[in-house]
Scaffold this motif. Structure first.
Motif, PDB file in Angstrom:
ATOM      1  N   ARG A 112     -44.702  11.933 -13.942  1.00  0.00           N
ATOM      2  CA  ARG A 112     -45.141  11.332 -12.807  1.00  0.00           C
ATOM      3  C   ARG A 112     -46.265  11.993 -12.449  1.00  0.00           C
ATOM      4  O   ARG A 112     -46.946  12.791 -12.582  1.00  0.00           O
ATOM      5  N   ASP A 147     -45.510   6.489 -10.814  1.00  0.00           N
ATOM      6  CA  ASP A 147     -45.508   6.641 -12.141  1.00  0.00           C
ATOM      7  C   ASP A 147     -46.787   6.800 -13.045  1.00  0.00           C
ATOM      8  O   ASP A 147     -47.747   6.477 -12.754  1.00  0.00           O
ATOM      9  N   GLY A 151     -43.260   7.204 -19.558  1.00  0.00           N
ATOM     10  CA  GLY A 151     -42.345   7.804 -18.889  1.00  0.00           C
ATOM     11  C   GLY A 151     -41.090   7.878 -19.741  1.00  0.00           C
ATOM     12  O   GLY A 151     -41.315   7.808 -20.948  1.00  0.00           O
ATOM     13  N   ARG A 158     -39.421   5.173  -8.417  1.00  0.00           N
ATOM     14  CA  ARG A 158     -39.797   5.961  -7.255  1.00  0.00           C
ATOM     15  C   ARG A 158     -39.039   5.882  -5.992  1.00  0.00           C
ATOM     16  O   ARG A 158     -39.065   6.498  -5.275  1.00  0.00           O
ATOM     17  N   GLU A 190     -36.398  13.131  -9.569  1.00  0.00           N
ATOM     18  CA  GLU A 190     -36.421  11.893 -10.331  1.00  0.00           C
ATOM     19  C   GLU A 190     -35.032  11.698 -11.411  1.00  0.00           C
ATOM     20  O   GLU A 190     -34.896  10.616 -11.870  1.00  0.00           O
TER      21      GLU A 190
END
Length: 526
Positions: A41, A66, A70, A77, A244
């Motif tokens: 992130r 982001d 990823g 988010r 996350e």
């Protein structure tokens, strides 16, 4: 990660969003700076001056969004914001979550905004700074209490209905699926996942798991003098970061993750996050959670943590090799899977191998890293390995002192990459050939590997397999990994020990080239 000059979004659009969300007439935003850390992130720090409204005045804030690539298992988010809000409401020490935005029209992607915390989250600094030394046991106990507080958040929760539930079998299934897709065979991981399958603990009621609760994901800062501290100042926890990967799971999962060796940084000997022994962390947790930790359950989740960290490292490599990421830090993280594999062998293999001394001693597999390669008359001298060594020495010895401190991390990463290239060039193909020869001999002596107890005639070669030199090692590596997944050698102690010896050789070879200092720190130095 160094700060950049400008963010990839429109400040004016962000200001309009904050004004509406904060019920202000207008908001002026300072130039955002990309904050250090965050492999997946992006965290942008800035100051927002609210003309009026609920946040009137100057507010130090962080926008979290982001990155360019990823990992599929992480939350979005807006979802992460909901988890952070639940933790804040439960009294967990976190940054206050302020606003979330799912509309990509504002800055081009979803994001959320939270208050900016003071202090440092750098794991190496926290574990190595002498100024923190007196407070580290208390910090470990405080983190144990914070984890117990996180676990008071339990399903069902309508506001967190999107969270996945992952028990141990679900983790194992995910590991198997990833290893099936991964191009490179990983025999140590296959063997370790097999161990998980045969040692499943009793299931406990699910709780909220942070799933990245570790040193490096919390911040500490100096505290002001107070009467309670006798007028002296110290260091205190300012917040737990990066939610996350949160989800429902086993209450011991985060215990194992926090104690995983990969998060001990400068102090591998301190098993609780590199900051203290387990007792301080456990006591803090147990006092707040009202339950005693079972060492066997924690060991299971620590083994699982090492496998999971290895898979995450491989996924970072995938971001470079498959996703197009051009980031050196991400690429080097991709090389760290072998560190996890060494720890898995140390956790799970209790048999001493005469050729592989445990804890202290020398292990030789192929050509030692740093050993000059054989001179080839068709090539110019000095060799590429020698040039790389000189370049790395110059980079750290001469250039680093002249560069601002905020760029030292990038230069050290570059020196690490040069060192890996140097050692691989110096070793050449000799370590790979040795592993190939060991695998070929192993299968010649053990038949099909399922129940062999001694020498057998050579089995018929499978497609692409044969004697040493007839094919690349890939097919033998793949066959070995498949057999370990199936538990093919478990019925025979001799075969099982021989297979583990090969696992040690593979792992030591990788680390001799990729991270010899990690080998030395674990008692396998030259």
């Amino acid at each position: 990660m160094a700060a950049t000059a400008s963010p990839p979004f429109d400040r004016a659009a962000l200001g309009r969003f904050l004004a509406a969300a904060g019920e202000a007439e207008r908001v002026a935003i300072s130039q955002p700076a990309l904050l250090a850390g965050g492999a997946i992130r992006e965290n942008w720090g800035f100051e927002a001056a609210f003309a009026d409204g609920r946040l009137a005045g100057r507010q130090p804030l962080v926008l979290r969004t982001d990155g360019s690539t990823g990992i599929a298992s992480s939350l979005g988010r807006v979802e992460e914001f909901a988890v952070l809000r639940a933790a804040w409401a439960a009294g967990v020490r976190v940054s206050e979550p302020l606003f979330a935005c799912a509309d990509p029209e504002v800055i081009g992607r979803p994001f959320f905004v939270m208050r900016r915390l003071g202090g440092t989250a750098q794991g190496r600094d926290i574990t190595a700074d002498p100024a923190l030394e007196p407070v580290l046991p208390d910090l470990a106990a405080r983190l144990g209490r914070e984890l117990a507080l996180i676990q008071t958040i339990r399903p069902p929760r309508r506001d967190l209905a999107f969270l996945p539930y992952l028990d141990a079998p679900a983790h194992i299934t995910a590991f198997r699926a990833y290893l099936d897709r991964h191009e490179q065979p990983r025999p140590v991981l296959e063997w370790s996942v097999r161990w998980l399958e045969t040692h499943l603990p009793e299931r406990l009621p699910p709780v909220l798991c942070h799933r990245d609760f570790r040193t490096g994901n919390y911040m500490v800062a100096p505290t002001l003098p107070s009467p309670a501290s006798g007028g002296g100042s110290g260091w205190g926890l300012t917040g737990i970061l990066d939610w996350e990967f949160a989800g429902w799971g086993d209450p011991d999962e985060d215990i194992g993750w926090f104690c995983c060796k990969g998060w001990r940084f400068a102090r591998l000997d301190r098993e609780a996050g590199g900051i203290a022994d387990r007792a301080a962390f456990y006591e803090g947790y147990e006092s707040a959670a009202g339950r005693r930790l079972d060492p066997a359950r924690v060991r299971f989740w620590e083994v699982l943590a090492n496998i999971r960290w290895a898979v995450i490292a491989l996924q970072q490599a995938d971001r470079v090799l498959l996703g197009g990421a051009r980031d050196l830090a991400t690429a080097i993280i991709g090389r760290r899977a072998a560190e996890c594999e060494l720890e898995l062998l140390m956790l799970l293999d209790d048999d001493p191998h005469p050729s592989l001394p445990r804890k202290r001693g020398r292990v030789r597999v192929g050509v030692a890293g740093g050993t000059p390669s054989v001179r080839n008359p068709a090539r110019e001298q000095p060799s590429g390995a020698a040039l790389a060594a000189l370049g790395g020495d110059w980079l750290i010895g001469e250039l680093l002192p002249m560069v601002p401190a905020e760029h030292h991390r990038e230069l050290r990463l570059l020196a690490t990459a040069i060192g890996i290239a140097e050692r691989e060039a110096a070793a050449g193909d000799a370590p790979i050939r040795e592993i190939e020869e060991r695998l070929a001999a192993f299968y010649r002596c053990g038949g099909d590997g399922a129940s062999g107890t001694g020498p057998h005639p050579d089995p018929p070669p499978q497609a692409g397999e044969g004697r040493v030199g007839a094919s690349p090692p890939g097919p033998l590596f793949s066959r070995f990994a498949r057999d370990l997944r199936a538990g093919a050698f478990e019925a025979c102690g001799v075969r099982a020990r021989a297979a583990r010896a090969i696992l040690w050789c593979i792992t030591i070879m990788k680390l001799r080239e990729g991270n010899p200092s990690f080998l030395a720190a674990n008692g396998f130095g030259e």
